[in-house]
Design a protein around this motif. Sequence first.
Motif, PDB file in Angstrom:
ATOM      1  N   LEU A   1       4.292   9.444  -9.984  1.00 14.53           N
ATOM      2  CA  LEU A   1       3.803   9.602 -11.358  1.00 14.53           C
ATOM      3  C   LEU A   1       3.016  10.895 -11.512  1.00 14.53           C
ATOM      4  O   LEU A   1       3.161  11.613 -12.513  1.00 14.53           O
ATOM      5  N   TYR A   2       2.193  11.187 -10.511  1.00 14.78           N
ATOM      6  CA  TYR A   2       1.364  12.398 -10.585  1.00 14.78           C
ATOM      7  C   TYR A   2       2.222  13.658 -10.526  1.00 14.78           C
ATOM      8  O   TYR A   2       2.078  14.567 -11.358  1.00 14.78           O
ATOM      9  N   ILE A   3       3.116  13.730  -9.553  1.00 12.44           N
ATOM     10  CA  ILE A   3       3.840  14.985  -9.323  1.00 12.44           C
ATOM     11  C   ILE A   3       4.894  15.239 -10.395  1.00 12.44           C
ATOM     12  O   ILE A   3       5.183  16.389 -10.739  1.00 12.44           O
ATOM     13  N   PHE A   4       5.494  14.149 -10.941  1.00 11.91           N
ATOM     14  CA  PHE A   4       6.526  14.355 -11.960  1.00 11.91           C
ATOM     15  C   PHE A   4       5.935  14.630 -13.343  1.00 11.91           C
ATOM     16  O   PHE A   4       6.651  15.063 -14.243  1.00 11.91           O
TER      17      PHE A   4
ATOM     18  N   VAL B   1       0.842  -1.207   0.000  1.00 16.51           N
ATOM     19  CA  VAL B   1       0.000   0.000   0.000  1.00 16.51           C
ATOM     20  C   VAL B   1       0.873   1.252   0.000  1.00 16.51           C
ATOM     21  O   VAL B   1       0.639   2.198  -0.770  1.00 16.51           O
ATOM     22  N   ALA B   2       1.901   1.265   0.875  1.00 15.36           N
ATOM     23  CA  ALA B   2       2.799   2.418   0.923  1.00 15.36           C
ATOM     24  C   ALA B   2       3.529   2.592  -0.408  1.00 15.36           C
ATOM     25  O   ALA B   2       3.722   3.718  -0.894  1.00 15.36           O
ATOM     26  N   LEU B   3       3.926   1.456  -1.010  1.00 12.93           N
ATOM     27  CA  LEU B   3       4.612   1.514  -2.304  1.00 12.93           C
ATOM     28  C   LEU B   3       3.681   2.036  -3.393  1.00 12.93           C
ATOM     29  O   LEU B   3       4.103   2.798  -4.274  1.00 12.93           O
ATOM     30  N   ALA B   4       2.395   1.647  -3.324  1.00 11.18           N
ATOM     31  CA  ALA B   4       1.414   2.123  -4.302  1.00 11.18           C
ATOM     32  C   ALA B   4       1.243   3.637  -4.179  1.00 11.18           C
ATOM     33  O   ALA B   4       1.169   4.345  -5.200  1.00 11.18           O
ATOM     34  N   PHE B   5       1.188   4.145  -2.952  1.00  5.36           N
ATOM     35  CA  PHE B   5       1.087   5.591  -2.743  1.00  5.36           C
ATOM     36  C   PHE B   5       2.348   6.297  -3.245  1.00  5.36           C
ATOM     37  O   PHE B   5       2.268   7.383  -3.823  1.00  5.36           O
ATOM     38  N   PHE B   6       3.501   5.678  -3.012  1.00  5.82           N
ATOM     39  CA  PHE B   6       4.769   6.259  -3.464  1.00  5.82           C
ATOM     40  C   PHE B   6       4.817   6.350  -4.988  1.00  5.82           C
ATOM     41  O   PHE B   6       5.141   7.417  -5.547  1.00  5.82           O
TER      42      PHE B   6
END
Length: 314
Positions: free
Chosen positions: A51-54, A41-46
């Motif tokens: 992807l979103y911010i870059f 879950v933490a990896l999915a958020f990471f």
Amino acid sequence: MDNANKNIELTHSNLMEYEDDFSMKDLVEIIQKSKKLILYVALAFFIGSSLYIFTSPNQYTSSTLLSVVDDTEAGGSGFSDLTNRYGGLASLAGVNLGQDSKSKANLVIEILKSRQFYERLSNMPEIYPYLVAPKKYNPKTQKLILDSSIYDEEKQSWLVEKPSYLSTHYLFLNNLLVTQDKKTGFIYVSFTHISPQFAFKATRTILAEANNIVRTQHLKDSALALEYLNEALANTSELGTISSISSLIEAQLKVQMLASVRSEYIVRSIDKPYLPQGKSAPFRLKFIALATILGFIISIFIAMYLHYFSNKSK
């Protein structure tokens, strides 16, 4: 009565057992048992936040600090005296001799946020398409690329129906920040965009148009006031009234003079708009770190939920 007391004691005992049922040791055990789930879950958020911010473009902000222009600076104390002496009479005649700084500051702020002001910007081909149809910014060439499916930059023509200023007003407000320092009365204005050059240009345009829109309105009102006062002057023979009307005409002529010669008519730049030298957003590493921490916390709650409710169902 004894049965009731026993029931209360049993209930209290159950509550005590329930309160003592969870401890830090249990939390550590749950985390150890569900470490794969927590990691995923933490990896999915990471990954999702990365992807979103870059893929989000850099934002650049140009700002300016403004002060409200004091009429006594150019008009002298005599104009202020006229306001004090004849303000009441002028208001009856529909003539505005001046406003205090606080009122003017509030006026400027509301003008900048208004749909009427944005409508002026929507009629500027060098401004409006870059507000509503930006696609990406090339920092190497320093060129803002517009959405070619919406606007043809070479021909300066819309390929679709020109977006209504009413439907795109929110885009302008999202990028515009206008605040006032309550102690000093100074007005802070900033504009944010994916192009630093356009952010700078938009801020300068906003400042110029704020002065222009008030100047135009004051010239219009002053012309109407002079027309009325000259007519009233021609129709009176009373010396006291003639003197009062002449003073009002003098004040209106001073308004027209100031509006014609002063470029910064209602607000003046203390700190002029500048070309941004660096991005103002987004803060990518901070965003990813916060998103990952949020994912870690959510994953722990999911693990606890699955631990307790799966046990109950069994």
